[in-house]
Design a protein around this motif. Structure first.
Motif, PDB file in Angstrom:
ATOM      1  N   ALA A  41      -0.236   7.639   3.963  1.00  0.00           N
ATOM      2  CA  ALA A  41      -0.472   6.195   4.075  1.00  0.00           C
ATOM      3  C   ALA A  41       0.765   5.480   4.618  1.00  0.00           C
ATOM      4  N   ALA A  72       2.095  -4.999   2.741  1.00  0.00           N
ATOM      5  CA  ALA A  72       1.425  -3.771   2.292  1.00  0.00           C
ATOM      6  C   ALA A  72       2.371  -2.581   2.421  1.00  0.00           C
ATOM      7  N   LEU A  73       3.085  -2.525   3.540  1.00  0.00           N
ATOM      8  CA  LEU A  73       4.004  -1.396   3.770  1.00  0.00           C
ATOM      9  C   LEU A  73       5.112  -1.372   2.720  1.00  0.00           C
ATOM     10  N   THR A  89       2.083  -1.501  11.247  1.00  0.00           N
ATOM     11  CA  THR A  89       2.967  -2.656  11.043  1.00  0.00           C
ATOM     12  C   THR A  89       3.883  -2.824  12.252  1.00  0.00           C
ATOM     13  N   PHE A 100       0.539  -6.725   6.962  1.00  0.00           N
ATOM     14  CA  PHE A 100       0.879  -5.298   7.033  1.00  0.00           C
ATOM     15  C   PHE A 100       2.277  -5.057   6.459  1.00  0.00           C
ATOM     16  N   LEU A 124       0.715   3.239   7.881  1.00  0.00           N
ATOM     17  CA  LEU A 124       1.037   1.805   7.764  1.00  0.00           C
ATOM     18  C   LEU A 124       2.270   1.429   8.580  1.00  0.00           C
TER      19      LEU A 124
END
Ligand code: HEM
Length: 237
Positions: free
Chosen positions: A126, A79-80, A134, A76, A130
């Protein structure tokens, strides 16, 4: 210094700056009045948040070398970092296109600014989502059920008991068990993944590997966490 003290510090900054910046940008895209008053502030906050997400990722990697790596949280976090950087870039692009539209003669096409605005809004949503997952997975890795606990797979009370003779029956590449320090492990799936090479694990199949394991890895967190994840029972006489 780069690991423990810094990681919690920068993540808390990211956890505040990213949603505040993302929601500010979202509101700026949707309402021109908000854009005029707070647009630049929101963009700067989001950009600071994105930079902090990079710092959080880097200090997280350092921390994972000292502790064990919480896989979900790390995924996560990566991705963040990517999504927040892309969002910040989109938001600046939208801002630039809006400024150009303000300066353009009436009747010019608003299409580019609108399209980048729509993308920015989607990306900002998003970022908020996220950041929440996270942060939650990070808190869970420290305080909750996601915490890497040596021996968490099977507790002493519930674990099936095996004698060394039973362990010795699992002595092949296809079925490889070993005992370490009074616990029994199924190493089969780990043979090909061992960073020190498969042969070193193959040598342990069907044996009490306490000495080999502790001599090589002693109390290092990663090998011990890996071992714990493969426990199938306890060793009895
Ligand atoms: C079930 C037993 C074992 C497990 C679970 C295990 C696990 C691991 C792990 C997780 C690493 C990566 C370390 C890191 O990234 O920090 C590693 C590396 C390594 N292992 Fe093992 N290991 C085992 C047994 C052994 C044995 C018996 C030997 C040697 C006799 C050995 C030799 C090495 C070597 C040379 C490396 C690479 C260098 C290092 O990181 O120390 N391992 N092992």
């Amino acid at each position: 210094m780069l690991g423990l003290p810094l990681h919690p510090l920068v993540v808390h900054l990211a956890v505040v700056a990213l949603p505040v910046g993302a929601l500010g940008v979202l509101a700026s895209v949707l309402w021109p009045k908000v854009r005029q008053r707070y647009g630049v502030l929101a963009l700067i906050t989001l950009s600071v948040g994105a930079l902090t997400a990079i710092a959080a990722r880097l200090t997280g990697v350092v921390l994972a070398e000292q502790e064990t790596l919480p896989e979900t949280h790390a995924t996560f976090g990566t991705a963040l970092m990517i999504v927040s950087l892309v969002t910040a870039a989109l938001a600046w692009l939208w801002w630039f296109l809006e400024r150009r539209r303000d300066a353009a003669p009436p009747g010019s096409s608003p299409l580019a600014a609108m399209a980048s605005g729509a993308l920015t809004v989607t990306a900002a949503v998003a970022v908020v989502g996220l950041t929440l997952v996270t942060g939650h997975s990070g808190a869970d890795a420290v305080w909750g059920s996601g915490r890497a606990q040596p021996g968490a797979v099977a507790t002493e009370e519930s674990a099936p008991a095996y004698t060394l003779a039973q362990v010795a029956a699992h002595n092949s590449r296809e079925d490889c068990w070993a005992a370490v320090d009074g616990k029994v492990y199924d190493l089969t799936s780990w043979i090909g993944q061992h960073p020190g090479g498969p042969q070193r694990i193959l040598n342990l199949c069907g044996t009490d590997a306490t000495q080999a394991f502790t001599t090589q890895h002693s109390t290092k967190p990663r090998p011990n966490a890996q071992l714990a994840s493969m426990q199938v029972g306890v060793l009895v006489d």
